[in-house]
Design a protein around this motif. Sequence first.
Motif, PDB file in Angstrom:
ATOM      1  N   GLU A 177     -16.028 -42.585   5.068  1.00  0.00           N
ATOM      2  CA  GLU A 177     -16.064 -42.220   3.649  1.00  0.00           C
ATOM      3  C   GLU A 177     -17.508 -42.119   3.180  1.00  0.00           C
ATOM      4  O   GLU A 177     -18.363 -42.929   3.562  1.00  0.00           O
ATOM      5  N   ASN A 178     -17.772 -41.125   2.351  1.00  0.00           N
ATOM      6  CA  ASN A 178     -19.060 -41.002   1.676  1.00  0.00           C
ATOM      7  C   ASN A 178     -19.015 -41.917   0.454  1.00  0.00           C
ATOM      8  O   ASN A 178     -18.544 -41.526  -0.613  1.00  0.00           O
TER       9      ASN A 178
ATOM     10  N   SER B  11     -24.211 -40.417   2.305  1.00  0.00           N
ATOM     11  CA  SER B  11     -24.046 -39.066   1.765  1.00  0.00           C
ATOM     12  C   SER B  11     -22.994 -38.314   2.566  1.00  0.00           C
ATOM     13  O   SER B  11     -22.564 -38.763   3.643  1.00  0.00           O
ATOM     14  N   GLN B  12     -22.592 -37.147   2.053  1.00  0.00           N
ATOM     15  CA  GLN B  12     -21.626 -36.319   2.765  1.00  0.00           C
ATOM     16  C   GLN B  12     -22.200 -35.829   4.087  1.00  0.00           C
ATOM     17  O   GLN B  12     -21.491 -35.728   5.085  1.00  0.00           O
TER      18      GLN B  12
ATOM     19  N   ARG C 133     -22.056 -36.128   9.937  1.00  0.00           N
ATOM     20  CA  ARG C 133     -22.780 -36.362  11.193  1.00  0.00           C
ATOM     21  C   ARG C 133     -22.141 -37.469  12.016  1.00  0.00           C
ATOM     22  O   ARG C 133     -22.025 -37.345  13.247  1.00  0.00           O
ATOM     23  N   ILE C 134     -21.710 -38.555  11.372  1.00  0.00           N
ATOM     24  CA  ILE C 134     -21.114 -39.651  12.143  1.00  0.00           C
ATOM     25  C   ILE C 134     -19.779 -39.211  12.746  1.00  0.00           C
ATOM     26  O   ILE C 134     -19.417 -39.627  13.855  1.00  0.00           O
TER      27      ILE C 134
ATOM     28  N   THR D  71     -17.635 -49.590  -1.449  1.00  0.00           N
ATOM     29  CA  THR D  71     -17.783 -50.275  -0.159  1.00  0.00           C
ATOM     30  C   THR D  71     -16.912 -51.521  -0.099  1.00  0.00           C
ATOM     31  O   THR D  71     -16.323 -51.835   0.943  1.00  0.00           O
ATOM     32  N   MET D  72     -16.812 -52.235  -1.218  1.00  0.00           N
ATOM     33  CA  MET D  72     -16.018 -53.470  -1.257  1.00  0.00           C
ATOM     34  C   MET D  72     -14.547 -53.208  -0.968  1.00  0.00           C
ATOM     35  O   MET D  72     -13.853 -54.098  -0.458  1.00  0.00           O
ATOM     36  N   ARG D  73     -14.052 -52.030  -1.280  1.00  0.00           N
ATOM     37  CA  ARG D  73     -12.650 -51.715  -0.975  1.00  0.00           C
ATOM     38  C   ARG D  73     -12.390 -51.818   0.529  1.00  0.00           C
ATOM     39  O   ARG D  73     -11.352 -52.324   0.959  1.00  0.00           O
TER      40      ARG D  73
END
Length: 431
Positions: free
Chosen positions: A206-207, A188-189, A194-195, A422-424
């Motif tokens: 990236e979210n 999530s955003q 937070r990270i 995510t695969m990108r």
Amino acid sequence: MVYLLYNFLLLISALFLVPYYLLRGLRYGKSRRGIRERLGCYSPQQLSALRAKKNVWIHAVSVGETRAAMPLIKQMRLRYPDLQIVVSNVTETGHAIALEDKDIDLCLFFPFDFSWAVRKALHMVRPELIIIVETEIWPNFTREAHLMKVPLILVNGRISDRSFPRYRFARFLLRPILDRFTAFCMQSQTDAERIMTLGAPDGRVENTGNLKFDHDLTEITPEQVQQRKKHYILPDKTAIFVAGSTHEGEEKFLLEAYKKISSQIERDLILVLIPRHPERKREVQLLLKEFGVKYRLRSSLSEGDDLLVPGEVLLVDTLGEVLKLYSVADLIFVGGSLVSVGGHNLLEAALMSKPVLFGPHIHNFKEISAKLIRSGAGVKVANPQELVRQSVIMLNDPVRCCAMGEAGRSLIAENAGTTERTMRHISKALL
């Protein structure tokens, strides 16, 4: 200096960790193998398999992370058939789930974070890429992977409300560790922000969304439901209340609720109880006897047994059957939420087009629970009394239950796409 202190503390903790995992392993009959692999030692057969192809190492600590990773694993198998997928777990239950996935080539236990153990494991596996599911960030493991120039990607990343203050307090230690990751694919955003607060470089975050939304929406026919009920010795016309992933303290609430609900609904009712940890079977059996409730163990069922009758409990002491049991339910309660655990995967109920109830302790699934409530697919209950009240309302209204189940499936379909995003990042790291 930081790593010297960390390794010293690890050495002290090993005096407790090794006996702990040995005792846990004994319950599954796999103690020596689990401990051996956690020390970076593999069998000749495993070593031969590891050397057969180029490897991608995916680490998923337990059941929830392993199931979350499955859509990603399936997509990787399709796009990179020449790569070997190696999955590691910490828990025996997570390991058992991974073993059932045909897209996984090899299942291992994750090494203890001793420098020499992770170094040995990494040199044996020799991964092209390491993918960490959710928030398993081990200092020595990330350091050794970085020294070997192996890209590290965090997928389905999350930073819970409970852990964020602790991480923020130690962010000066986390920053150099996070800098070793190639990409952070967050749920999530809020998790993304937070990270970055903890030290992850902005350009690598990236979210991407939650992988749990990307499981296949397989249609379960009435005929399949009927066959599954027969398989589990459940009567076809009786209402089925499935309580999944329950923890210590919850079974007592559920048994009390079962009796009250049964007396207040218009149909007969059977409770299916699925403890999160099957090794708690004896503990739950004693509780059932204390309540004077008749029960049968899933592992003892066989073809030709008499059907369960209203008032009985089916106690599930096996692994890997949650979704099948959810598919025969009229109503589902997801555990770890009436006690302060943080909840478990609420979307599995929606995946089976079923209405879902959960308690107030749902901080591990804060965003998902809010979406389920907003869409009308789930109901949060404040306490056991509210659980009884809502269960009675819903079991007396099958039309509403059906509508809630459909709302859950629609929610999953609307939020799909995390795997592709995510695969990108994975494809870029494998170039």
